[in-house]
Design an enzyme around this catalytic site. Structure first.
Site, PDB file in Angstrom:
ATOM      1  N   GLY A 144     -11.533  12.281  -5.417  1.00 51.26           N
ATOM      2  CA  GLY A 144     -10.565  11.737  -6.377  1.00 51.26           C
ATOM      3  C   GLY A 144     -11.027  10.400  -6.931  1.00 51.26           C
ATOM      4  O   GLY A 144     -10.218   9.568  -7.335  1.00 51.26           O
TER       5      GLY A 144
ATOM      6  N   TYR B 122       5.103  15.077  -3.880  1.00 50.72           N
ATOM      7  CA  TYR B 122       4.057  14.073  -3.591  1.00 50.72           C
ATOM      8  C   TYR B 122       4.361  13.359  -2.264  1.00 50.72           C
ATOM      9  O   TYR B 122       3.480  13.222  -1.400  1.00 50.72           O
ATOM     10  CB  TYR B 122       4.019  13.082  -4.757  1.00 50.72           C
ATOM     11  CG  TYR B 122       3.126  11.887  -4.583  1.00 50.72           C
ATOM     12  CD1 TYR B 122       1.746  12.012  -4.517  1.00 50.72           C
ATOM     13  CD2 TYR B 122       3.677  10.599  -4.526  1.00 50.72           C
ATOM     14  CE1 TYR B 122       0.935  10.893  -4.393  1.00 50.72           C
ATOM     15  CE2 TYR B 122       2.874   9.482  -4.407  1.00 50.72           C
ATOM     16  CZ  TYR B 122       1.502   9.632  -4.336  1.00 50.72           C
ATOM     17  OH  TYR B 122       0.709   8.516  -4.215  1.00 50.72           O
TER      18      TYR B 122
HETATM   19  N1  SER Z   1       1.828   4.983  -7.665  1.00 49.68           N
HETATM   20  C1  SER Z   1       2.275   6.155  -6.977  1.00 49.68           C
HETATM   21  C2  SER Z   1       3.217   6.934  -7.801  1.00 49.68           C
HETATM   22  O1  SER Z   1       3.978   6.304  -8.491  1.00 49.68           O
HETATM   23  C3  SER Z   1       2.948   5.767  -5.694  1.00 49.68           C
HETATM   24  O2  SER Z   1       2.153   6.128  -4.631  1.00 49.68           O
HETATM   25  O3  SER Z   1       3.243   8.119  -7.724  1.00 49.68           O
END
Ligand code: SER
Length: 314
Positions: free
Chosen positions: A9, A144
């Site tokens: 990544g 996520y």
């Molecule tokens: N920056 C990331 C997001 O907003 C947080 O881990 O998904």
């Protein structure tokens, strides 16, 4: 001692800064950048060794790790929070399968260490929102966030079951001029670009939505410091890290000082609900105690540097 490191990544917001920093520290020939999308221009300028890698392909991952004689795998590949809510199936395959492959490759090839970031997204609506401790309830409500809890738990499981040296940081929103990859904290980057380009910005979060954040140099420092930390001093494998908490309204004054005509409007969208499920501030005292974490940048220092850097890029 020289380490050979492969980063997955690495074409993303963090990877394109982390890879050159690792090259400076460990020698250019010892760092392999991998990714799936568009190669960042900085990699061509700096003559980075890069290879295409889809982290869902274990054979390809193992081949690269063996061929390049890798000691440490930094697994950054991930679909972020906002993109994940638009396509949970894609997020599942990249975030879960990708991490499982990284874990299995590390175990089978007996690599020295696996670093994989977690996030403030590992927390959820039932987590205390202010000064959230390191060891606390983690029941996230985004795909996520669920993948980050999976990373933490599976990494810790492989650590106790196989002695695998897994380490993780719960990154807050990371601010830098580089293009962010579809997260909920992206507003804190676009606000600077839009202020400099158009003198106005329409924010997708409400003005008082505070989230933990850090400036990119601190993100890189925390990552390298944890990778190099003395394993015998680590009682945890996953750590909260933060530098400050920031709501959109907090940046209006500092930006207006540099650009008096700057105006902001608020049009909250689906990302507001994601932000409200995360902590407003987190307690990183465990990281400070176990490996000496301390950020360098506060909000004024970050703001000044962002405006200077982006001005030169426009
Ligand atoms: N920056 C990331 C997001 O907003 C947080 O881990 O998904």
């Amino acid at each position: 001692m020289t380490k050979r490191i492969l980063v997955t990544g690495s074409y993303g917001q963090i990877g394109q800064v982390l890879v050159p920093a690792l090259m400076d520290r460990y020698g250019k020939e010892n760092i392999i950048a991998t990714g799936r999308k568009k190669i960042p221009s900085v990699f061509k300028e700096k003559d980075v060794h890069y290879h295409r890698l889809d982290v869902r392909d274990l054979t390809q991952m193992q081949t690269l790790l063996v061929e390049h004689d890798i000691d440490i795998l930094i697994h950054n590949a991930s679909v972020l929070s906002a993109t994940g809510e638009k396509n949970p199936q894609l997020a599942h395959s990249i975030n879960f399968e990708g991490f499982y492959n990284a874990l299995e490759a590390t175990r089978m090839l007996n690599l020295e260490q696996l670093f994989a970031p977690s996030s403030i997204a590992a927390f959820g609506p039932s987590t205390p929102r202010e000064n959230t401790p390191n060891d606390v309830i983690t029941r996230p409500t985004t795909i996520y966030g669920i993948s980050k809890v999976y990373i933490e738990l599976m990494g810790e499981y492989y650590h106790q079951k196989y002695g695998l040296d897994f380490r993780s940081l719960r990154y807050p929103g990371v601010i830098s001029p580089e293009e962010p990859g579809g997260g909920t904290t992206d507003w804190a980057i676009w606000i600077f670009w839009e202020a400099l380009r158009n003198k106005k910005y329409t924010c997708f979060l409400k003005e008082d939505t505070s989230l933990p954040m850090m400036y990119m140099p601190d993100c890189i420092k925390s990552t390298i410091d944890l990778i190099e930390a003395d394993n015998s001093k680590l009682e945890h494998r996953s750590f909260n890290v933060t530098a400050f908490s920031l709501a959109p309204k907090d940046l209006v004054g500092p930006i207006k000082e540099a650009i008096p005509e700057f105006e902001i409007a608020y049009e909250p969208d689906f990302r507001q609900q994601i932000a409200e499920s995360w902590p407003a501030s987190i307690d990183d005292s465990v990281a400070r105690k176990e490996w000496g974490w301390k950020p360098d940048y506060d909000i004024p220092a970050m703001t000044k540097d962002m405006l200077e850097k982006i001005s030169k890029m426009i």
